[in-house]
Design an enzyme around this catalytic site. Structure first.
Site, mmCIF file in Angstrom:
data_model
loop_
_atom_site.group_PDB
_atom_site.id
_atom_site.type_symbol
_atom_site.label_atom_id
_atom_site.label_comp_id
_atom_site.label_asym_id
_atom_site.label_seq_id
_atom_site.Cartn_x
_atom_site.Cartn_y
_atom_site.Cartn_z
ATOM 1 N N ASP A 13 0.872 -1.173 0.000
ATOM 2 C CA ASP A 13 0.000 0.000 0.000
ATOM 3 C C ASP A 13 0.910 1.224 0.000
ATOM 4 O O ASP A 13 2.128 1.111 0.191
ATOM 5 C CB ASP A 13 -0.898 -0.014 1.241
ATOM 6 C CG ASP A 13 -2.088 0.942 1.120
ATOM 7 O OD1 ASP A 13 -2.202 1.635 0.094
ATOM 8 O OD2 ASP A 13 -2.894 0.997 2.063
ATOM 9 N N TYR A 45 -0.001 8.339 -2.659
ATOM 10 C CA TYR A 45 -0.229 7.951 -4.048
ATOM 11 C C TYR A 45 -1.328 8.793 -4.694
ATOM 12 O O TYR A 45 -1.290 9.044 -5.890
ATOM 13 C CB TYR A 45 -0.667 6.474 -4.112
ATOM 14 C CG TYR A 45 0.428 5.451 -4.043
ATOM 15 C CD1 TYR A 45 1.774 5.794 -3.909
ATOM 16 C CD2 TYR A 45 0.117 4.098 -4.109
ATOM 17 C CE1 TYR A 45 2.763 4.831 -3.836
ATOM 18 C CE2 TYR A 45 1.097 3.118 -4.043
ATOM 19 C CZ TYR A 45 2.416 3.488 -3.905
ATOM 20 O OH TYR A 45 3.381 2.519 -3.854
ATOM 21 N N GLY A 46 -2.315 9.176 -3.900
ATOM 22 C CA GLY A 46 -3.476 9.859 -4.461
ATOM 23 C C GLY A 46 -3.165 11.168 -5.150
ATOM 24 O O GLY A 46 -3.968 11.669 -5.933
ATOM 25 N N CYS A 76 -4.917 -1.199 -2.119
ATOM 26 C CA CYS A 76 -4.809 0.249 -2.289
ATOM 27 C C CYS A 76 -5.624 0.613 -3.519
ATOM 28 O O CYS A 76 -5.304 0.171 -4.630
ATOM 29 C CB CYS A 76 -3.347 0.667 -2.468
ATOM 30 S SG CYS A 76 -3.107 2.409 -2.857
ATOM 31 N N CYS A 186 -10.581 4.252 0.547
ATOM 32 C CA CYS A 186 -9.140 4.266 0.800
ATOM 33 C C CYS A 186 -8.886 3.417 2.030
ATOM 34 O O CYS A 186 -9.632 3.499 3.021
ATOM 35 C CB CYS A 186 -8.653 5.700 1.020
ATOM 36 S SG CYS A 186 -6.906 5.834 1.501
ATOM 37 N N THR A 187 -7.830 2.620 2.005
ATOM 38 C CA THR A 187 -7.556 1.708 3.121
ATOM 39 C C THR A 187 -7.197 2.451 4.402
ATOM 40 O O THR A 187 -7.309 1.882 5.491
ATOM 41 C CB THR A 187 -6.417 0.743 2.766
ATOM 42 O OG1 THR A 187 -5.281 1.488 2.309
ATOM 43 C CG2 THR A 187 -6.849 -0.229 1.694
ATOM 44 N N HIS A 188 -6.749 3.697 4.284
ATOM 45 C CA HIS A 188 -6.448 4.468 5.491
ATOM 46 C C HIS A 188 -7.713 4.844 6.265
ATOM 47 O O HIS A 188 -7.672 4.998 7.492
ATOM 48 C CB HIS A 188 -5.700 5.757 5.125
ATOM 49 C CG HIS A 188 -4.274 5.570 4.725
ATOM 50 N ND1 HIS A 188 -3.917 5.083 3.489
ATOM 51 C CD2 HIS A 188 -3.117 5.813 5.388
ATOM 52 C CE1 HIS A 188 -2.587 5.033 3.414
ATOM 53 N NE2 HIS A 188 -2.088 5.470 4.557
#
Length: 274
Positions: A13, A45-46, A76, A186-188
């Site tokens: 990720d 990354y976004g 991700c 989003c994984t966050h």
């Protein structure tokens, strides 16, 4: 004789957000050995162009394959949207499992006909996401809300009041526009569920994709005869960022100490040498 099923699964990720999905992987595939790479040296990354993310995905995959990985899982959304097609073309013999926001179940749950998707700019702007919405939510109003500052809230400890204020702004906008289901793209973001719930209340559906992703990974491994059924697997953590910083945050999110090593130097930059 060496069993291919005992080979590790590579998981990466943009940072430590994928730990939210790693938890689901460990619940559903406890026997699997996992190598988790937090690409924190290239966060977020976004906000990066697609070619940059593709380059990082290729470089990290090279590392996984050097470690004998039998499959690569990408929890991700931004990396999946930008890079998974290129990864499959480049490494046709390696199974890749990507992730996508939970638009389909959200479209089934909504009563107002309006759903809100919270994600990074890169995910929401991708052709892959646009195709997902067209395919899975016809006739549904899908409100898109980029939340780039949310990633930083997870990656770095922040004051609770500051975090609540930052989380509340986009949520209030979506609720005011009639959204009755929210999708965490989003994984966050699952790590922000406490301030999210303070804003939207206990009953509004807030969907994430960790468990479905883990089920898909299990299915892919089963289909290819790669599933490890016995024993208890181990997890190794590496990062392209500062190991001590990532170790502190990863340990906090996991609720236990995580030893984080530095990703070998040749895999930390871009192919262009940057």
């Amino acid at each position: 004789m060496f069993s291919r099923s005992a080979a590790p699964v590579g998981v990466f990720d943009s940072g430590i957000g994928g730990i939210s999905v790693l938890a689901a992987i460990r619940r559903q595939l406890p026997a699997e050995n996992v190598i988790y790479v937090a690409d924190s040296g290239h966060l977020p990354y976004g906000e990066k162009p697609a070619h940059y993310i593709i380059d990082r995905a290729l470089r990290i995959t090279e590392y996984f394959l050097s470690q004998g990985a039998k499959a690569v899982a990408i929890p991700c959304n931004t990396a999946t949207a930008a890079a998974i097609a290129e990864l499959r073309r480049t490494y046709p013999g390696t199974p890749f499992v990507g992730i996508e926001p939970a638009v389909k179940p959200a479209a089934r749950l909504t009563r107002s006909g309006v759903i809100g998707v919270l994600a990074t700019t890169g995910t929401l702007a991708s052709d892959k996401f646009r195709e997902l919405v067209q395919r899975e939510a016809p006739g549904i109003e899908v409100l898109l809300k980029p939340c780039p500052g949310w990633v930083d809230l997870v990656e770095r400890a922040r004051d609770a009041d500051q975090a609540q204020a930052l989380v509340a702004e986009p949520l209030n906008e979506l609720l005011a526009q009639g959204a009755d289901v929210l999708v965490l793209g989003c994984t966050h973001f699952p790590f922000l569920i406490e301030p999210i719930r303070k804003c939207v209340g206990p009953d509004l559906p807030v969907l994430e994709t960790g468990e479905p992703f883990a089920r898909q990974l299990r299915l892919q491994l089963q289909r290819q005869g790669l599933l490890r059924a016995d024993g208890m697997g181990e997890v190794r953590f590496l990062t392209s960022g500062e190991p001590a910083t990532v170790q502190d945050r990863a340990s906090f999110l996991l609720g236990r100490r995580a030893e984080v090593a530095r990703l070998p130097t040749q895999y930390c930059g871009l192919h262009t040498g940057q």
